[in-house]
Each structure stands twice: as C-alpha cells, then as structure tokens.
Design a protein around this motif. Structure first.
Motif, PDB file in Angstrom:
ATOM      1  N   SER A 139       0.820  -1.211   0.000  1.00  0.00           N
ATOM      2  CA  SER A 139       0.000   0.000   0.000  1.00  0.00           C
ATOM      3  C   SER A 139       0.852   1.259   0.000  1.00  0.00           C
ATOM      4  O   SER A 139       0.574   2.223  -0.729  1.00  0.00           O
ATOM      5  CB  SER A 139      -0.930  -0.001   1.226  1.00  0.00           C
ATOM      6  N   ALA A 140       1.925   1.259   0.807  1.00  0.00           N
ATOM      7  CA  ALA A 140       2.803   2.429   0.881  1.00  0.00           C
ATOM      8  C   ALA A 140       3.588   2.598  -0.420  1.00  0.00           C
ATOM      9  O   ALA A 140       3.751   3.717  -0.922  1.00  0.00           O
ATOM     10  CB  ALA A 140       3.755   2.293   2.066  1.00  0.00           C
ATOM     11  N   TRP A 141       4.083   1.493  -0.983  1.00  0.00           N
ATOM     12  CA  TRP A 141       4.887   1.552  -2.208  1.00  0.00           C
ATOM     13  C   TRP A 141       4.065   2.088  -3.389  1.00  0.00           C
ATOM     14  O   TRP A 141       4.540   2.914  -4.178  1.00  0.00           O
ATOM     15  CB  TRP A 141       5.426   0.167  -2.537  1.00  0.00           C
ATOM     16  N   ALA A 180      -2.159   2.149   4.875  1.00  0.00           N
ATOM     17  CA  ALA A 180      -0.986   1.363   5.258  1.00  0.00           C
ATOM     18  C   ALA A 180      -0.769   1.424   6.770  1.00  0.00           C
ATOM     19  O   ALA A 180      -0.439   0.412   7.405  1.00  0.00           O
ATOM     20  CB  ALA A 180       0.253   1.889   4.531  1.00  0.00           C
ATOM     21  N   ALA A 181      -0.965   2.601   7.351  1.00  0.00           N
ATOM     22  CA  ALA A 181      -0.818   2.743   8.800  1.00  0.00           C
ATOM     23  C   ALA A 181      -1.861   1.904   9.535  1.00  0.00           C
ATOM     24  O   ALA A 181      -1.578   1.296  10.576  1.00  0.00           O
ATOM     25  CB  ALA A 181      -0.954   4.220   9.202  1.00  0.00           C
ATOM     26  N   LYS A 209      -4.798   4.171  -2.687  1.00  0.00           N
ATOM     27  CA  LYS A 209      -5.853   4.987  -2.075  1.00  0.00           C
ATOM     28  C   LYS A 209      -7.200   4.291  -2.250  1.00  0.00           C
ATOM     29  O   LYS A 209      -7.602   3.992  -3.379  1.00  0.00           O
ATOM     30  CB  LYS A 209      -5.912   6.368  -2.727  1.00  0.00           C
ATOM     31  N   GLN A 248       1.335   3.778  -3.073  1.00  0.00           N
ATOM     32  CA  GLN A 248       0.543   4.920  -2.617  1.00  0.00           C
ATOM     33  C   GLN A 248      -0.943   4.663  -2.899  1.00  0.00           C
ATOM     34  O   GLN A 248      -1.668   5.496  -3.435  1.00  0.00           O
ATOM     35  CB  GLN A 248       0.997   6.212  -3.282  1.00  0.00           C
ATOM     36  N   TYR A 277      -1.168   7.265   2.840  1.00  0.00           N
ATOM     37  CA  TYR A 277      -0.519   6.317   3.744  1.00  0.00           C
ATOM     38  C   TYR A 277      -1.382   5.906   4.944  1.00  0.00           C
ATOM     39  O   TYR A 277      -0.943   5.113   5.765  1.00  0.00           O
ATOM     40  CB  TYR A 277       0.806   6.894   4.244  1.00  0.00           C
TER      41      TYR A 277
END
Length: 215
Positions: free
Chosen positions: A107-109, A184-185, A113, A111, A181
C-alpha cells in the motif's frame, strides 16, 4: 458427561457453547462483508480486518470442538486439548501479521488509495458495539469454568475491539483527509494487535499444559 456436572457448571458450558456459536456465525458474516467491500473499494485495512474475522471463526470452532470433547470424554487430557486449540489460534495470528505487513508495504509503495472507507466506518462501529459485550461475557464464563482457552478466546475478541478502533480511526481519517498512507498505517496497527494476540495465545497454551493434571 452432562449428568455428572452440577447445575452451575452445566449452565456455564451451555453459555460457552452459545457464545462460541455466535462468534462463528457473526464473524463469518463480518469477514465476508469486510473482504467484499475491502476488495471493491480497494480498502486494504478493511480487507485485513475481514481476514481477522475468519481467525475469530477458527477460534470459535476450536472452542466448540473442545466443549464437544469435554462432554464426550470428560476432563481427560483437557489441558493438552486446550493447548492445541490455543496454538492453532496463535499460528493463525502470526500468519495474519505477515500478510498485514506485506499489505502495508504494498500500500505504501503503490501509494494505494481506497475509493471510499464508508463501509469500514459502518463495520467498525457495529463490531465495537457487539464485540465489547461478547468479550466480557466470554471472559467471565471462562473464569467460572476455569478454562484457559475460553478466557483466551474472550481476550482475542477484546483485541478485535481494539482492531475495530484502528479500522474506525483509519477509515474516518482517510474519508476526511484522503492521505495515501493512512490505509498502510491502519494495516500496521492491525498487525501489531495480531502479533500481541498470537503471543498471548502461545503463552496461554503453556498455562493450559501446566494445568493438564488439575483440570
């Protein structure tokens, strides 16, 4: 087996059976809905929450199997059976941790949404309201029956309340701010609670084995 139990203990096992059955049915529905809307809305935190719901199903099925075994064979090898049930739950949680961490990294890589997190808000609010009551009832019943696995199952349900709070917070924040993010968090928050619950299950399995000769 049932004829040898006094009335309060017999009632306790009936309550434990009902709570485990409700856990299985509720979490099965919650898991399906969470995975469906999580995939449809690309909301990974909601999807991860859905996977956790299926672990609750596994835990509930383990409790039902344990109760059925106790009614058939009595307390013979009860500690060993409870230890196995707790270890299975612990392994499931550790597997979930790995999946959540990988999902958070993805998810972070990317980005990533979500399209919307409204479903996550609704599911989490409902879960908080129901699971909090269910967890307390399970823990009280487990203490009355001196069952480590039922107490652990109740604490597992209480962790689901914390996970629901994480899901609610990440869903509301994303709906308000639309930051890439936050999902992801949220996954990492679920991973933390999953790890702690897996650790708790293995610790309780040691207690169950230790009391094998006394149950």
């Amino acid at each position: 087996m049932e004829s040898t139990l006094n009335a309060p203990v017999h009632k306790g096992w009936k309550i434990a059976t009902g709570l485990a059955l409700f856990t299985v049915l509720y979490n099965l529905g919650e898991g399906i809905i969470s995975l469906y809307y999580g995939a449809q809305d690309e909301a990974l935190t909601l999807a991860g929450f859905g996977v956790d719901s299926f672990i609750e199903v596994v835990s509930g099925l383990g409790i039902l199997a344990m109760i059925g075994r106790l009614r058939r064979y009595g307390n013979k090898d009860r500690g060993r059976f409870e230890k196995l049930a707790l270890q299975i739950t612990g392994v499931c949680f550790y597997a979930l941790v790995a999946g959540l961490v990988i999902g958070a990294g993805y998810s972070a890589w990317e980005q990533q949404k979500p399209e919307t997190t409204v479903a996550g808000i609704v599911v989490s609010l409902l879960s908080i309201a129901i699971m909090r009551v269910l967890a307390g009832w399970k823990i009280r019943t487990g203490e009355q029956l001196n069952s480590a696995s039922i107490i652990a199952d109740g604490k597992c349900t209480m962790v689901c309340v914390y996970m629901s709070v994480v899901l609610l917070a990440s869903s509301v924040l994303y709906e308000l701010l639309h930051l890439p993010y936050i999902d992801a968090a949220g996954l990492l928050g679920l991973a933390w609670f999953s790890f702690k619950e897996g650790q708790e299950s293995f610790e309780k399995s040691k207690d169950a084995a230790a009391c094998c000769g006394h149950c």
